[in-house]
Design an enzyme around this catalytic site. Structure first.
Site, PDB file in Angstrom:
ATOM      1  N   GLU A 136      39.010 -38.097 -21.353  1.00  0.00           N
ATOM      2  CA  GLU A 136      39.762 -36.857 -21.567  1.00  0.00           C
ATOM      3  C   GLU A 136      39.515 -36.468 -23.022  1.00  0.00           C
ATOM      4  OE1 GLU A 136      41.243 -35.021 -19.460  1.00  0.00           O
ATOM      5  OE2 GLU A 136      42.031 -36.236 -17.796  1.00  0.00           O
TER       6      GLU A 136
ATOM      7  N   HIS B 109      36.096 -35.123 -18.663  1.00  0.00           N
ATOM      8  CA  HIS B 109      37.217 -34.219 -18.375  1.00  0.00           C
ATOM      9  C   HIS B 109      37.830 -33.705 -19.667  1.00  0.00           C
ATOM     10  CE1 HIS B 109      37.820 -35.015 -13.982  1.00  0.00           C
ATOM     11  NE2 HIS B 109      37.077 -36.074 -14.302  1.00  0.00           N
TER      12      HIS B 109
END
Length: 306
Positions: free
Chosen positions: A270, A208
């Site tokens: 992330e 992500h």
């Protein structure tokens, strides 16, 4: 006598029908097959008239989920797909590249089940990932764009691009790699976990990019759910931070669906903020993408070596 003749005639017709009509579908038992020819078309349905959605090659393996009229149903790139059974050869090997999706029941809390043992014939003291099954999960896709970054860039395209770079690097290191999606398509969180469960996954990595209303927010995070996941998270995060020049926001526990419902060691990355100019410039560069792939690969090597 006439009545007896009619009964016998009816029975004969019924028996003939049973033998001549094609067999109906039946649920399969998860048998694994090798592809028995150089190139095998994968179709959207059990018919030569169905759309070709991909191809398998000799030596590829798949799991049978259902059978219908001489066609085997499996999963290809996260979607239901069909191949002609007469081109398949039964095998006892357990290294499928296309997956059967079943519906297991889950507990609310994640336990640490026995992990599948890899084929490590060529595993050279942690320098190779040969025999390990790695599941990459490019976040979002289809009608779910994910976060929206600078210049309107959608997260879903970046996660897929990065996952493909990671897959390339992992395969070069010998790993068996499967993506939960390989195009701009929507795959539910439930299905992402189901694909992982069916693949005998040794490590699940969800990819992500972050976003925040405050454009000053920047850096990378690695999230995990259980103690089992934490070891993987710390190893991969060390590999990342030693490969890329970006703020280290550390590792942290989180209750993400794809982590808490996954039997395999699982992490969610992330890899920077697409709402921060500095991070965004890095993320869009080829060197960054290659460095991320190298960092994750090195982190996995260290994790499996220990």
């Amino acid at each position: 006598m006439k009545n007896v003749y009619l009964v016998l005639t009816s029975l004969a017709i019924m028996l003939t029908t049973l033998f001549l009509l094609p067999h109906s579908s039946h649920a399969a038992n998860g048998d694994v097959y090798d592809v028995g020819q150089a190139v095998l078309n994968v179709r959207s349905g059990p018919s030569l008239d169905s759309e070709i959605v991909g191809q398998l090659q000799a030596g590829d393996q798949l799991i049978e989920f259902n059978e219908q009229y001489g066609w085997v149903q499996t999963y290809f790139e996260g979607k239901e797909a069909w191949v002609a059974k007469h081109h398949l050869v039964p095998t006892t090997q357990n290294k499928p590249v296309q997956v059967q999706v079943q519906t297991p029941s889950y507990e609310e809390t994640k336990t640490a089940p026995a992990q599948p043992q890899p084929n490590v014939q060529a595993n050279n003291a942690g320098t190779s990932l040969y025999g390990y099954n790695i599941m990459l999960d490019p976040g979002h896709g289809g009608y779910d764009p994910g976060s929206i970054g600078i210049s309107g860039v959608q997260e879903k395209f970046l996660t897929l691009e990065t996952s493909k770079q990671i897959a390339k690097k992992l395969r070069a290191a010998g790993a068996n790699v499967l993506l939960t999606r390989s195009s701009d398509e929507y795959v539910s969180l439930h299905d992402r976990v189901e694909i992982s469960q069916a693949y005998a996954t040794h490590a699940f990595i969800s990819v992500h990019y972050n976003a925040h209303p405050n454009s000053a927010a920047h850096g990378i995070n690695t999230f995990y759910y259980s103690a089992t996941d934490q070891k993987l998270a710390e190893s991969v995060h060390r590999g990342l931070t030693s490969s890329i020049s970006i703020r280290d926001r550390g590792t942290a526990p989180n209750n993400y669906y794809v982590l808490r419902n996954n039997d395999a060691p699982s992490i969610l990355l992330e890899l920077g903020f697409i709402t921060n100019y500095s991070d965004f410039v890095n993320i869009r560069s080829n060197p960054f993408q290659h460095q991320v792939a190298s960092g994750i690969t090195n982190g996995l090597k260290a994790y499996f070596a220990n």
